[in-house]
Design a protein around this motif. Structure first.
Motif, PDB file in Angstrom:
ATOM      1  N   LEU A   1       0.822  -1.215   0.000  1.00 23.74           N
ATOM      2  CA  LEU A   1       0.000   0.000   0.000  1.00 23.74           C
ATOM      3  C   LEU A   1       0.856   1.266   0.000  1.00 23.74           C
ATOM      4  O   LEU A   1       0.348   2.355  -0.256  1.00 23.74           O
ATOM      5  CB  LEU A   1      -0.968  -0.003   1.181  1.00 23.74           C
ATOM      6  N   LEU A   2       2.147   1.119   0.239  1.00 27.21           N
ATOM      7  CA  LEU A   2       3.055   2.256   0.101  1.00 27.21           C
ATOM      8  C   LEU A   2       3.111   2.745  -1.349  1.00 27.21           C
ATOM      9  O   LEU A   2       3.553   3.854  -1.618  1.00 27.21           O
ATOM     10  CB  LEU A   2       4.460   1.896   0.591  1.00 27.21           C
ATOM     11  N   GLY A   3       2.645   1.915  -2.275  1.00 26.22           N
ATOM     12  CA  GLY A   3       2.559   2.319  -3.680  1.00 26.22           C
ATOM     13  C   GLY A   3       1.612   3.488  -3.891  1.00 26.22           C
ATOM     14  O   GLY A   3       1.667   4.156  -4.931  1.00 26.22           O
ATOM     15  N   LEU A   4       0.756   3.754  -2.927  1.00 33.05           N
ATOM     16  CA  LEU A   4      -0.131   4.916  -3.033  1.00 33.05           C
ATOM     17  C   LEU A   4       0.666   6.218  -3.042  1.00 33.05           C
ATOM     18  O   LEU A   4       0.241   7.205  -3.660  1.00 33.05           O
ATOM     19  CB  LEU A   4      -1.132   4.922  -1.883  1.00 33.05           C
ATOM     20  N   ILE A   5       1.817   6.237  -2.391  1.00 31.53           N
ATOM     21  CA  ILE A   5       2.615   7.467  -2.310  1.00 31.53           C
ATOM     22  C   ILE A   5       3.109   7.902  -3.688  1.00 31.53           C
ATOM     23  O   ILE A   5       2.821   9.023  -4.122  1.00 31.53           O
ATOM     24  CB  ILE A   5       3.762   7.322  -1.295  1.00 31.53           C
ATOM     25  N   PRO A   6       3.858   7.062  -4.433  1.00 30.66           N
ATOM     26  CA  PRO A   6       4.273   7.514  -5.773  1.00 30.66           C
ATOM     27  C   PRO A   6       3.094   7.707  -6.724  1.00 30.66           C
ATOM     28  O   PRO A   6       3.149   8.557  -7.621  1.00 30.66           O
ATOM     29  CB  PRO A   6       5.225   6.418  -6.259  1.00 30.66           C
ATOM     30  N   ALA A   7       2.020   6.949  -6.524  1.00 31.33           N
ATOM     31  CA  ALA A   7       0.845   7.123  -7.389  1.00 31.33           C
ATOM     32  C   ALA A   7       0.239   8.514  -7.204  1.00 31.33           C
ATOM     33  O   ALA A   7      -0.085   9.197  -8.185  1.00 31.33           O
ATOM     34  CB  ALA A   7      -0.188   6.040  -7.100  1.00 31.33           C
ATOM     35  N   PHE A   8       0.084   8.950  -5.962  1.00 33.81           N
ATOM     36  CA  PHE A   8      -0.464  10.286  -5.701  1.00 33.81           C
ATOM     37  C   PHE A   8       0.503  11.379  -6.141  1.00 33.81           C
ATOM     38  O   PHE A   8       0.084  12.400  -6.692  1.00 33.81           O
ATOM     39  CB  PHE A   8      -0.828  10.458  -4.216  1.00 33.81           C
ATOM     40  N   ILE A   9       1.802  11.179  -5.915  1.00 33.47           N
ATOM     41  CA  ILE A   9       2.787  12.173  -6.342  1.00 33.47           C
ATOM     42  C   ILE A   9       2.733  12.349  -7.853  1.00 33.47           C
ATOM     43  O   ILE A   9       2.678  13.476  -8.362  1.00 33.47           O
ATOM     44  CB  ILE A   9       4.204  11.776  -5.877  1.00 33.47           C
ATOM     45  N   GLY A  10       2.752  11.243  -8.580  1.00 34.04           N
ATOM     46  CA  GLY A  10       2.711  11.324 -10.040  1.00 34.04           C
ATOM     47  C   GLY A  10       1.418  11.919 -10.556  1.00 34.04           C
ATOM     48  O   GLY A  10       1.416  12.768 -11.455  1.00 34.04           O
ATOM     49  N   THR A  11       0.312  11.490  -9.981  1.00 28.82           N
ATOM     50  CA  THR A  11      -0.990  11.974 -10.448  1.00 28.82           C
ATOM     51  C   THR A  11      -1.131  13.469 -10.242  1.00 28.82           C
ATOM     52  O   THR A  11      -1.541  14.197 -11.153  1.00 28.82           O
ATOM     53  CB  THR A  11      -2.122  11.222  -9.731  1.00 28.82           C
ATOM     54  N   TYR A  12      -0.764  13.947  -9.077  1.00 30.56           N
ATOM     55  CA  TYR A  12      -0.913  15.384  -8.829  1.00 30.56           C
ATOM     56  C   TYR A  12       0.174  16.208  -9.512  1.00 30.56           C
ATOM     57  O   TYR A  12      -0.027  17.401  -9.775  1.00 30.56           O
ATOM     58  CB  TYR A  12      -1.056  15.662  -7.337  1.00 30.56           C
ATOM     59  N   ALA A  13       1.302  15.599  -9.861  1.00 31.52           N
ATOM     60  CA  ALA A  13       2.273  16.287 -10.717  1.00 31.52           C
ATOM     61  C   ALA A  13       1.664  16.497 -12.107  1.00 31.52           C
ATOM     62  O   ALA A  13       1.851  17.554 -12.732  1.00 31.52           O
ATOM     63  CB  ALA A  13       3.566  15.484 -10.815  1.00 31.52           C
ATOM     64  N   GLY A  14       0.922  15.497 -12.585  1.00 38.30           N
ATOM     65  CA  GLY A  14       0.213  15.647 -13.860  1.00 38.30           C
ATOM     66  C   GLY A  14      -0.853  16.726 -13.801  1.00 38.30           C
ATOM     67  O   GLY A  14      -1.049  17.478 -14.762  1.00 38.30           O
ATOM     68  N   VAL A  15      -1.540  16.831 -12.669  1.00 43.64           N
ATOM     69  CA  VAL A  15      -2.553  17.882 -12.496  1.00 43.64           C
ATOM     70  C   VAL A  15      -1.896  19.256 -12.534  1.00 43.64           C
ATOM     71  O   VAL A  15      -2.388  20.179 -13.199  1.00 43.64           O
ATOM     72  CB  VAL A  15      -3.328  17.686 -11.172  1.00 43.64           C
ATOM     73  N   VAL A  16      -0.770  19.401 -11.836  1.00 44.81           N
ATOM     74  CA  VAL A  16      -0.054  20.681 -11.831  1.00 44.81           C
ATOM     75  C   VAL A  16       0.409  21.035 -13.238  1.00 44.81           C
ATOM     76  O   VAL A  16       0.286  22.189 -13.671  1.00 44.81           O
ATOM     77  CB  VAL A  16       1.132  20.633 -10.835  1.00 44.81           C
ATOM     78  N   ALA A  17       0.931  20.057 -13.969  1.00 43.49           N
ATOM     79  CA  ALA A  17       1.358  20.310 -15.352  1.00 43.49           C
ATOM     80  C   ALA A  17       0.175  20.723 -16.216  1.00 43.49           C
ATOM     81  O   ALA A  17       0.279  21.656 -17.024  1.00 43.49           O
ATOM     82  CB  ALA A  17       2.029  19.065 -15.927  1.00 43.49           C
ATOM     83  N   HIS A  18      -0.956  20.056 -16.046  1.00 43.89           N
ATOM     84  CA  HIS A  18      -2.154  20.394 -16.812  1.00 43.89           C
ATOM     85  C   HIS A  18      -2.614  21.819 -16.511  1.00 43.89           C
ATOM     86  O   HIS A  18      -2.917  22.588 -17.428  1.00 43.89           O
ATOM     87  CB  HIS A  18      -3.276  19.403 -16.492  1.00 43.89           C
ATOM     88  N   GLU A  19      -2.654  22.162 -15.243  1.00 41.98           N
ATOM     89  CA  GLU A  19      -3.082  23.510 -14.852  1.00 41.98           C
ATOM     90  C   GLU A  19      -2.098  24.557 -15.353  1.00 41.98           C
ATOM     91  O   GLU A  19      -2.504  25.638 -15.808  1.00 41.98           O
ATOM     92  CB  GLU A  19      -3.247  23.605 -13.333  1.00 41.98           C
ATOM     93  N   GLY A  20      -0.812  24.266 -15.271  1.00 44.89           N
ATOM     94  CA  GLY A  20       0.199  25.209 -15.756  1.00 44.89           C
ATOM     95  C   GLY A  20       0.093  25.448 -17.244  1.00 44.89           C
ATOM     96  O   GLY A  20       0.123  26.596 -17.713  1.00 44.89           O
ATOM     97  N   ILE A  21      -0.051  24.391 -18.008  1.00 44.92           N
ATOM     98  CA  ILE A  21      -0.169  24.524 -19.462  1.00 44.92           C
ATOM     99  C   ILE A  21      -1.474  25.215 -19.822  1.00 44.92           C
ATOM    100  O   ILE A  21      -1.509  26.066 -20.716  1.00 44.92           O
ATOM    101  CB  ILE A  21      -0.039  23.147 -20.139  1.00 44.92           C
TER     102      ILE A  21
END
Length: 119
Positions: free
Chosen positions: A90-110
């Motif tokens: 379940l520690l896999g949730l950490i990189p999953a959330f980091i990656g997903t919200y990095a994608g959100v930040v990139a989407h919002e920035g673009i």
């Protein structure tokens, strides 16, 4: 394509990605390949559909846990079982959330740059 069918397609693609990530983690001796894929796929899904970012992080992050529970039912054994127990996956949730919200930040920035350029 309407929003509902777009969400359905992305959900099935996310489930397929989760299966691939789970399979890779199940057959790996180190956690880095799975963590990298969780970040990459999470960023892609977060960028594509930022409104449902939490959904993609949960689907991807829980995939390691589900794989460790389901594959042994088919007679498959992991090369390197999770330590101390299956809940460590379940520690896999950490990189999953980091990656997903990095994608959100990139989407919002673009999106904000494109909106600014149109003015």
């Amino acid at each position: 394509m309407n929003t509902k069918s777009y969400d359905t397609v992305i959900t099935f693609v996310a489930l397929a990605a989760a299966l691939v990530i789970g399979w890779i983690d199940f057959h790996a001796t180190e956690p880095q390949p799975a963590a990298l894929l969780l970040i990459i796929f999470g960023a892609v899904f977060g960028f594509l559909r930022s409104r449902s970012a939490w959904r993609w992080a949960i689907i991807l992050g829980v995939s390691l846990f589900v794989t460790e529970l389901i594959f042994p039912l088919f007679g498959l054994q992991p090369i390197d079982p999770p330590q101390p127990n299956v809940f460590a996956t379940l520690l896999g949730l950490i990189p999953a959330f980091i990656g997903t919200y990095a994608g959100v930040v990139a989407h919002e920035g673009i999106s904000s740059v494109l909106k600014h350029d149109q003015k």
